[in-house]
Structures are given as C-alpha cells and as structure tokens.
Design a protein around this motif. Structure first.
Motif, PDB file in Angstrom:
ATOM      1  N   LEU A 282       0.832  -1.203   0.000  1.00 33.83           N
ATOM      2  CA  LEU A 282       0.000   0.000   0.000  1.00 33.83           C
ATOM      3  C   LEU A 282       0.868   1.255   0.000  1.00 33.83           C
ATOM      4  CD1 LEU A 282      -2.848  -0.839   2.567  1.00 33.83           C
ATOM      5  CD2 LEU A 282      -2.966  -0.891   0.068  1.00 33.83           C
ATOM      6  N   TRP A 283       1.953   1.217   0.786  1.00 33.45           N
ATOM      7  CA  TRP A 283       2.824   2.391   0.891  1.00 33.45           C
ATOM      8  C   TRP A 283       3.513   2.679  -0.447  1.00 33.45           C
ATOM      9  CZ3 TRP A 283       3.129   6.001   4.535  1.00 33.45           C
ATOM     10  CH2 TRP A 283       4.148   6.957   4.403  1.00 33.45           C
ATOM     11  N   LYS A 284       3.972   1.641  -1.100  1.00 38.07           N
ATOM     12  CA  LYS A 284       4.626   1.807  -2.400  1.00 38.07           C
ATOM     13  C   LYS A 284       3.673   2.470  -3.390  1.00 38.07           C
ATOM     14  CE  LYS A 284       6.951  -0.904  -6.012  1.00 38.07           C
ATOM     15  NZ  LYS A 284       7.379  -2.279  -6.421  1.00 38.07           N
ATOM     16  N   GLU A 285       2.440   2.015  -3.416  1.00 44.11           N
ATOM     17  CA  GLU A 285       1.450   2.586  -4.318  1.00 44.11           C
ATOM     18  C   GLU A 285       1.128   4.028  -3.939  1.00 44.11           C
ATOM     19  OE1 GLU A 285      -1.760  -0.134  -3.913  1.00 44.11           O
ATOM     20  OE2 GLU A 285      -0.725  -1.787  -4.970  1.00 44.11           O
ATOM     21  N   ALA A 286       1.002   4.294  -2.641  1.00 38.21           N
ATOM     22  CA  ALA A 286       0.673   5.648  -2.174  1.00 38.21           C
ATOM     23  C   ALA A 286       1.794   6.629  -2.478  1.00 38.21           C
ATOM     24  CB  ALA A 286       0.379   5.621  -0.676  1.00 38.21           C
ATOM     25  N   THR A 287       3.039   6.183  -2.376  1.00 39.30           N
ATOM     26  CA  THR A 287       4.183   7.065  -2.660  1.00 39.30           C
ATOM     27  C   THR A 287       4.201   7.470  -4.124  1.00 39.30           C
ATOM     28  OG1 THR A 287       5.509   6.103  -0.877  1.00 39.30           O
ATOM     29  CG2 THR A 287       6.700   7.213  -2.649  1.00 39.30           C
ATOM     30  N   ALA A 288       4.025   6.506  -5.015  1.00 40.24           N
ATOM     31  CA  ALA A 288       4.010   6.815  -6.451  1.00 40.24           C
ATOM     32  C   ALA A 288       2.858   7.742  -6.796  1.00 40.24           C
ATOM     33  CB  ALA A 288       3.904   5.522  -7.251  1.00 40.24           C
ATOM     34  N   ALA A 289       1.690   7.478  -6.226  1.00 46.04           N
ATOM     35  CA  ALA A 289       0.519   8.316  -6.510  1.00 46.04           C
ATOM     36  C   ALA A 289       0.704   9.729  -5.971  1.00 46.04           C
ATOM     37  CB  ALA A 289      -0.729   7.683  -5.904  1.00 46.04           C
ATOM     38  N   ALA A 290       1.320   9.864  -4.788  1.00 47.07           N
ATOM     39  CA  ALA A 290       1.515  11.180  -4.182  1.00 47.07           C
ATOM     40  C   ALA A 290       2.481  12.027  -5.001  1.00 47.07           C
ATOM     41  CB  ALA A 290       2.031  11.027  -2.755  1.00 47.07           C
ATOM     42  N   LEU A 291       3.585  11.433  -5.446  1.00 43.61           N
ATOM     43  CA  LEU A 291       4.550  12.186  -6.245  1.00 43.61           C
ATOM     44  C   LEU A 291       3.924  12.650  -7.559  1.00 43.61           C
ATOM     45  CD1 LEU A 291       7.830  10.133  -5.673  1.00 43.61           C
ATOM     46  CD2 LEU A 291       7.354  12.477  -4.919  1.00 43.61           C
ATOM     47  N   GLU A 292       3.134  11.801  -8.157  1.00 46.55           N
ATOM     48  CA  GLU A 292       2.459  12.198  -9.400  1.00 46.55           C
ATOM     49  C   GLU A 292       1.461  13.325  -9.137  1.00 46.55           C
ATOM     50  OE1 GLU A 292      -0.324  10.277 -12.960  1.00 46.55           O
ATOM     51  OE2 GLU A 292       0.498   8.996 -11.388  1.00 46.55           O
ATOM     52  N   ALA A 293       0.720  13.221  -8.050  1.00 45.97           N
ATOM     53  CA  ALA A 293      -0.312  14.214  -7.755  1.00 45.97           C
ATOM     54  C   ALA A 293       0.272  15.589  -7.452  1.00 45.97           C
ATOM     55  CB  ALA A 293      -1.161  13.733  -6.581  1.00 45.97           C
ATOM     56  N   VAL A 294       1.357  15.655  -6.666  1.00 45.97           N
ATOM     57  CA  VAL A 294       1.909  16.968  -6.336  1.00 45.97           C
ATOM     58  C   VAL A 294       2.531  17.628  -7.564  1.00 45.97           C
ATOM     59  CG1 VAL A 294       2.244  16.395  -3.896  1.00 45.97           C
ATOM     60  CG2 VAL A 294       4.137  16.037  -5.510  1.00 45.97           C
ATOM     61  N   GLN A 295       3.113  16.820  -8.447  1.00 47.60           N
ATOM     62  CA  GLN A 295       3.661  17.394  -9.678  1.00 47.60           C
ATOM     63  C   GLN A 295       2.547  17.916 -10.575  1.00 47.60           C
ATOM     64  OE1 GLN A 295       7.470  15.300 -11.271  1.00 47.60           O
ATOM     65  NE2 GLN A 295       6.422  13.730 -10.028  1.00 47.60           N
ATOM     66  N   GLN A 296       1.445  17.211 -10.642  1.00 50.84           N
ATOM     67  CA  GLN A 296       0.311  17.693 -11.423  1.00 50.84           C
ATOM     68  C   GLN A 296      -0.257  18.977 -10.837  1.00 50.84           C
ATOM     69  OE1 GLN A 296      -2.476  14.440 -11.670  1.00 50.84           O
ATOM     70  NE2 GLN A 296      -1.349  13.407 -13.327  1.00 50.84           N
ATOM     71  N   ALA A 297      -0.076  19.151  -9.517  1.00 50.86           N
ATOM     72  CA  ALA A 297      -0.547  20.363  -8.842  1.00 50.86           C
ATOM     73  C   ALA A 297       0.439  21.513  -8.970  1.00 50.86           C
ATOM     74  CB  ALA A 297      -0.816  20.062  -7.370  1.00 50.86           C
ATOM     75  N   GLY A 298       1.552  21.296  -9.656  1.00 51.70           N
ATOM     76  CA  GLY A 298       2.502  22.382  -9.897  1.00 51.70           C
ATOM     77  C   GLY A 298       3.731  22.400  -9.028  1.00 51.70           C
ATOM     78  N   VAL A 299       3.924  21.373  -8.196  1.00 52.85           N
ATOM     79  CA  VAL A 299       5.120  21.308  -7.352  1.00 52.85           C
ATOM     80  C   VAL A 299       6.305  20.859  -8.202  1.00 52.85           C
ATOM     81  CG1 VAL A 299       6.211  20.088  -5.418  1.00 52.85           C
ATOM     82  CG2 VAL A 299       3.826  20.854  -5.249  1.00 52.85           C
ATOM     83  N   THR A 300       7.437  21.522  -8.011  1.00 56.07           N
ATOM     84  CA  THR A 300       8.676  21.122  -8.668  1.00 56.07           C
ATOM     85  C   THR A 300       9.381  20.086  -7.808  1.00 56.07           C
ATOM     86  OG1 THR A 300       8.948  23.286  -9.728  1.00 56.07           O
ATOM     87  CG2 THR A 300      10.911  21.897  -9.532  1.00 56.07           C
ATOM     88  N   VAL A 301       9.555  18.878  -8.329  1.00 54.91           N
ATOM     89  CA  VAL A 301      10.234  17.795  -7.600  1.00 54.91           C
ATOM     90  C   VAL A 301      11.691  17.752  -8.054  1.00 54.91           C
ATOM     91  CG1 VAL A 301      10.356  15.313  -7.199  1.00 54.91           C
ATOM     92  CG2 VAL A 301       8.128  16.458  -7.302  1.00 54.91           C
ATOM     93  N   ILE A 302      12.601  17.841  -7.093  1.00 57.00           N
ATOM     94  CA  ILE A 302      14.036  17.922  -7.365  1.00 57.00           C
ATOM     95  C   ILE A 302      14.709  16.657  -6.834  1.00 57.00           C
ATOM     96  CG2 ILE A 302      16.148  19.240  -6.902  1.00 57.00           C
ATOM     97  CD1 ILE A 302      14.139  21.636  -6.295  1.00 57.00           C
ATOM     98  N   ARG A 303      15.546  16.061  -7.639  1.00 55.03           N
ATOM     99  CA  ARG A 303      16.318  14.879  -7.220  1.00 55.03           C
ATOM    100  C   ARG A 303      17.797  15.277  -7.192  1.00 55.03           C
ATOM    101  NH1 ARG A 303      11.774  13.101  -9.750  1.00 55.03           N
ATOM    102  NH2 ARG A 303      10.742  11.248  -8.848  1.00 55.03           N
ATOM    103  N   PRO A 304      18.284  15.710  -6.036  1.00 54.56           N
ATOM    104  CA  PRO A 304      19.641  16.262  -5.947  1.00 54.56           C
ATOM    105  C   PRO A 304      20.715  15.191  -5.838  1.00 54.56           C
ATOM    106  CG  PRO A 304      18.692  16.264  -3.780  1.00 54.56           C
ATOM    107  CD  PRO A 304      17.625  15.715  -4.716  1.00 54.56           C
TER     108      PRO A 304
END
Length: 341
Positions: A282-304
């Motif tokens: 469940l956590w694996k699925e929720a993590t992938a869905a959350a990252l997709e959702a925040v990016q669709q909402a306009g959040v810039t995701v940075i992988r440093p």
C-alpha cells in the motif's frame, strides 16, 4: 482490577489522567462473560485512509480470523485517545493495549530507537528493510520491554525529504538560514542544523498554517504525508534528498502481552507479520501516486546529488563513535556494506 505503577519523579499529566478515565469507561463497557472475545484497544494519530491505518486494520481482520473471533482489535484513529507520546504513556500504565507511533517519538522512551533518526543511515529501501526485518531490527523492537512497551513490527513510513515554500534546494547551501519544521527529536534537530537550516520543532497539526503565514520556510516528510496534509499547496518545491527513514512502529504494552496465552501470542504475531507485507505494498502505491499528484498540482520535484548532504552530517557520526547509539549505527552501516544480515 487493573493496578497502575507509579510514575517516576513526577505525577501523571492531566491530559493522561483524562484519557485514563476515558479508557476505564471503555474497559468497563467491554466487560462481560469470560466467553466473550478479548478486545485489544489500539490507538494512533493517522486518519483511516492512511496506508499504515489500513495495514493495522488488516492485522485486526486477520487476527480475528486466526483466533476464531476470540481475539479482536478495536482501533481508535486520528488521535482520539491523544497524541503519540500520550499513547506511549498509556501503554506504560497498562490502560491502553496497543499503539502505533513513529520511532522518533519512541526514542524519548527507548534510546535505541533513536538510531533510526540518524541522517543518511540507509543506502536505499532494500538496506532499510534488511535491517528492520533482520536481527538488528528485532533486537531494537525488544529494547522497550524494561520500559513496559514491546515492539511488534515496523510499518513503512518511507524516506523524509525537504519541501520548501518558495525556494529550490539542490545543495546544503540552499538551506542556509531557512526555518525548517522538524519533529521533537534531538537527532532530527541536530541533522537539520548541521545542514545549515534552523530546525524549528512544531506540532504537525500547526504546520499548514505556519507555512501559509511564513512562520517556517519549509518542513520535511515523506511523499504520502506531503500530499495528504495538503502542504503542497504552500510548499512548491520538494527535494528528494531522503535524509532519514524513521519507521512507524506497532507496539503492545507488556501488561497486555504478559496476559496473552502462547496461542494468542502466536496468532497475534502471525497477523502482524502478514500486515507488514500488505502495508508495504500500500505504501509503495501511495508514494508513487503522491509524487504524481503533487507534480500535477505544480510542485517542482528535485532529485539532488545526495553526496554533499551526506558529507555535511558526517561530524554527527564522528561524535557518536563508541557510544551506545554509535554502536547500533555501526551495525546498521555494516549491513549496508555486506548486503547480508
């Protein structure tokens, strides 16, 4: 009749007294003939949609099945019986049976749990779960028994990363001077300060407003919590530096554990074990869905590049060499190199 040990040094806080009284009513309401099912009361602060809650609900379902409905779990979510620290105190008093709390909260009661708050301790999720499901993880779960709490298992709470209101963070230098909300964990505070930011302990429930009003510049958490809390509405940059991975921990009070028969303990352990696998998926699925959702909402995701962040906190490990916590950290980091328990 239940007997409660005296609390050392200070009296029982008023908030805990109130919850003791509430639980006493619940216990009295549940009393009946001996043939009735044994009900274990479990408290936590998450809402009922959270993957960890769903994992515990699955555990309760399987325990009822395995025991022929003779052993059941009643879950009180969303902080109904208090915050995580108060739940731990109720476990120690023997008034509450089970609780789910973050390891970073338990470290204030069980020092060994503090090792999970160390920064960049785990190379990746595989390393994390080799530790949690191996000898080291099992040993740490039982370190709370002298404090009247026994760990049953770990639930996946992911890796914590920085989210900032209006600034990209790609290196530790970008954190300089920023006020970052942290949990009330000494190691978490030290980590944030060593990375150049100003650690600001604050209750989680106050964080959305604090971000909105500029009381803090950012915070740090895992993707499902970043999304579920709606903090992404106020923090537009999410830097996946993955600096810490303190797990959630399912606990049982030793008062309750010692009353269970060997058969009941076996049923409980099996249900708990099965719930871990269920919750991790469940956590694996929720993590992938959350990252997709925040990016669709306009959040810039940075992988440093994580190396500058890791180098910035190395003095913390040097200061722990030879200490109780340092010895746990050395065992865990050794597993990173060997790849085996």
């Amino acid at each position: 009749m239940h007997s409660c040990p005296r609390q050392a040094k200070t009296g029982i806080p008023t908030s805990v007294r109130i919850r003791v009284a509430l639980l006493a009513v619940l216990v009295a309401a549940g009393c009946g003939p001996a043939a009735e099912p044994v009900e274990l009361r479990l408290a936590h602060i998450l809402d009922a949609t959270h993957p960890v809650h769903q994992g515990m609900a699955y555990m309760g379902h399987r325990l009822a099945e395995l025991s022929g409905q003779t052993l059941q779990v009643k879950i009180y979510p969303s902080g109904q019986l208090g915050n995580e620290r108060e739940s731990l105190e109720l476990l120690q008093l023997g008034t509450l049976d089970m609780a789910k709390t973050a390891s970073s909260v338990i470290e204030n009661f069980v020092p060994a749990m503090g090792v999970y708050s160390l920064p960049y301790l785990f190379e990746d999720a595989d390393h994390l779960w080799r530790v949690l499901q191996g000898e080291v993880g099992r040993e740490i779960l039982l370190q709370g028994e002298p404090y009247r709490i026994r760990g049953l298992c770990y639930y996946d709470a992911g890796f914590r990363s920085f989210y900032i209101h209006d600034r990209k963070v790609e290196t530790p230098d970008d954190l300089a001077g920023l006020k970052i909300r942290v949990m009330r964990s000494n190691l978490s505070i030290q980590t944030i300060n060593m990375l150049g930011a100003n650690a600001t302990p604050m209750a989680y429930g106050e964080l959305y407003t604090a971000l909105q009003q500029g009381v803090v510049d950012g915070a740090e958490n895992n993707p499902p919590n970043f999304y579920g809390s709606k903090h992404f509405e106020q923090a537009r940059y999410y830097t996946l530096d993955e600096h810490a991975a303190p797990p959630d921990v399912l606990l049982i009070g030793t008062h309750t554990w010692n009353k269970l028969s060997e058969q009941q303990k076996s049923w409980l352990n099996q249900a708990v074990e099965e719930s871990m696998d269920y919750q991790r998926q469940l956590w694996k699925e929720a993590t992938a869905a959350a990252l997709e959702a925040v990016q669709q909402a306009g959040v810039t995701v940075i992988r440093p590049d994580k190396r500058p962040f890791q180098e910035a906190v190395m003095p913390l490990y040097s200061s722990l060499e030879g200490s109780y916590l340092g010895q746990w950290a050395e065992r865990i980091r050794g597993l990173q190199l060997s790849g085996a328990e």
